[in-house]
Design an enzyme around this catalytic site. Structure first.
Site, PDB file in Angstrom:
ATOM      1  N   ASP A  27      41.917  10.277  -1.013  1.00  0.00           N
ATOM      2  CA  ASP A  27      40.887   9.253  -0.822  1.00  0.00           C
ATOM      3  C   ASP A  27      41.503   8.041  -0.142  1.00  0.00           C
ATOM      4  O   ASP A  27      42.638   7.665  -0.446  1.00  0.00           O
ATOM      5  CB  ASP A  27      40.277   8.845  -2.166  1.00  0.00           C
ATOM      6  N   GLY A  32      35.669   4.651  -2.299  1.00  0.00           N
ATOM      7  CA  GLY A  32      36.088   5.180  -3.590  1.00  0.00           C
ATOM      8  C   GLY A  32      36.830   4.104  -4.370  1.00  0.00           C
ATOM      9  O   GLY A  32      37.183   3.054  -3.842  1.00  0.00           O
ATOM     10  N   VAL A  53      40.990  10.608   5.867  1.00  0.00           N
ATOM     11  CA  VAL A  53      40.813  11.977   6.354  1.00  0.00           C
ATOM     12  C   VAL A  53      40.524  12.030   7.854  1.00  0.00           C
ATOM     13  O   VAL A  53      40.671  13.083   8.472  1.00  0.00           O
ATOM     14  CB  VAL A  53      39.696  12.713   5.582  1.00  0.00           C
ATOM     15  N   LEU A  69      34.358  16.112   0.043  1.00  0.00           N
ATOM     16  CA  LEU A  69      33.349  15.155  -0.416  1.00  0.00           C
ATOM     17  C   LEU A  69      33.496  13.795   0.250  1.00  0.00           C
ATOM     18  O   LEU A  69      32.697  12.893  -0.017  1.00  0.00           O
ATOM     19  CB  LEU A  69      33.432  14.975  -1.937  1.00  0.00           C
ATOM     20  N   TYR A 141      24.572   8.326   9.006  1.00  0.00           N
ATOM     21  CA  TYR A 141      24.822   9.196   7.854  1.00  0.00           C
ATOM     22  C   TYR A 141      24.174  10.568   8.046  1.00  0.00           C
ATOM     23  O   TYR A 141      24.828  11.601   7.862  1.00  0.00           O
ATOM     24  CB  TYR A 141      24.288   8.542   6.580  1.00  0.00           C
ATOM     25  N   LYS A 145      26.301  14.292   8.516  1.00  0.00           N
ATOM     26  CA  LYS A 145      26.158  15.475   7.680  1.00  0.00           C
ATOM     27  C   LYS A 145      25.667  16.674   8.492  1.00  0.00           C
ATOM     28  O   LYS A 145      26.110  17.814   8.266  1.00  0.00           O
ATOM     29  CB  LYS A 145      25.206  15.185   6.518  1.00  0.00           C
TER      30      LYS A 145
END
Length: 311
Positions: A27, A32, A53, A69, A141, A145
């Site tokens: 993370d 987070g 990431v 995730l 967003y 996805k």
């Protein structure tokens, strides 16, 4: 586990450790929280790696399952950082898929019901292709996805990567942030503070809310299956936002008024998953009643607020 210090990620880390797995949590801590996994740091089999990431996933050694995730999942964050949101969906997903492919691992993508946009089909089946504005205020967003799903499907088709896609509907529970703009933490936080509960428009738009433990069980079942998906995961107990707000007032004992505010652009009017595939292929269903879940999450938010004041 990318995004392992987020709301869903931290719950999934905890469940996997309880099941005897060794978990590497990756993370960047942009959205987070280190506090979400603080209680896991000393547990055998848990490792935390702070990394972005988008730049790669610095994980060595064998990997059996990659849960992806990582995402800026709340409106407050993805509208503040639209480019980051798109890059995590594209570059982050590619790096996570490559990690799975190198290790011959199962890959599970945490996608979203937002791929359906403001749907014309109700309830939403996995075969429905959605109605999404690619340049609208939520596009960063939604399209992150949708691209992540396309990339996952392409990896499977061209490289034979063992992939699965979960389309996650509204999920709630402890460890959500009260200021991230999502429905339940917003309403519960306002009720506990004695503030007016903000409801968009007439409140007749609907949501189907899934308790976090139920959702996590669905993700684990999907990972353990041979199903490629997409598979809807969520609750099909559809309620109007006005009804949800009234229930929040009941479980918190709050006398806060309900204040109607103009709805955000392109806010979905309805949201309910068709769960036929999850029932048939995974033997899964959400089982926690909404009132029970709201009582639990309200108690957690109240305890967290009291702890913050004491410190």
């Amino acid at each position: 586990m990318t995004g392992g210090a987020g709301f869903l990620g931290s719950w999934l880390c905890e469940r996997l450790l309880a099941d005897g797995a060794r978990v590497t949590c990756v993370d960047s801590l942009v959205t987070g929280s280190a506090a979400n996994v603080a209680g896991l740091r000393e547990r055998p089999g848990f490792r935390f790696v702070e990394a972005d990431v988008r730049e790669g996933i610095p994980v060595d050694g064998g990997v059996d399952v990659v849960f992806h995730l990582a995402s800026l999942a709340s409106p407050v964050h993805y509208q503040r950082l639209p480019l980051d949101t798109l890059q995590v969906g594209a570059l982050g997903t590619e790096h996570a898929l490559d990690l799975a492919a190198r290790n011959g691992a199962r890959f599970v993508l945490a996608s979203s019901s937002e791929v359906y946009g403001d749907p014309e089909e109700h309830p939403q089946r996995e075969t429905y292709h959605g109605r999404v504005d690619p340049t609208g205020p939520r596009s960063m967003y939604d399209e992150s996805k949708r691209f992540a799903e396309a990339l996952t499907a392409a990896h499977r088709a061209e490289l034979g990567t063992d992939t699965a896609i979960a389309r996650i509907f509204n999920t709630y529970g402890p460890r959500m942030a009260t200021d991230d703009g999502r429905l339940i933490p917003t309403l519960v936080g306002q009720a506990l503070a004695g503030e007016p509960l903000t409801v968009f428009g007439d409140g007749m738009q609907t949501r189907s809310l899934c308790w976090v433990d139920d959702l996590i069980d669905g993700l684990i079942r999907l990972a353990a299956s041979q199903e490629a998906g997409p598979v809807n995961l969520g609750s099909d107990d559809e309620r109007s936002v006005a009804e949800i707000a009234a229930l929040v007032l009941k479980v918190t004992g709050s006398s806060s008024p309900i204040h109607q505010v103009p709805p955000p652009a392109q806010d979905a009017r309805v949201r309910r998953p068709d769960l036929t595939l999850a029932h048939a292929r995974l033997g899964w269903a959400a089982t926690t009643p909404l009132r029970v879940g709201l009582e639990r999450v309200a108690a957690w938010f109240a305890e967290s607020a009291a702890t913050s004041l004491a410190s």
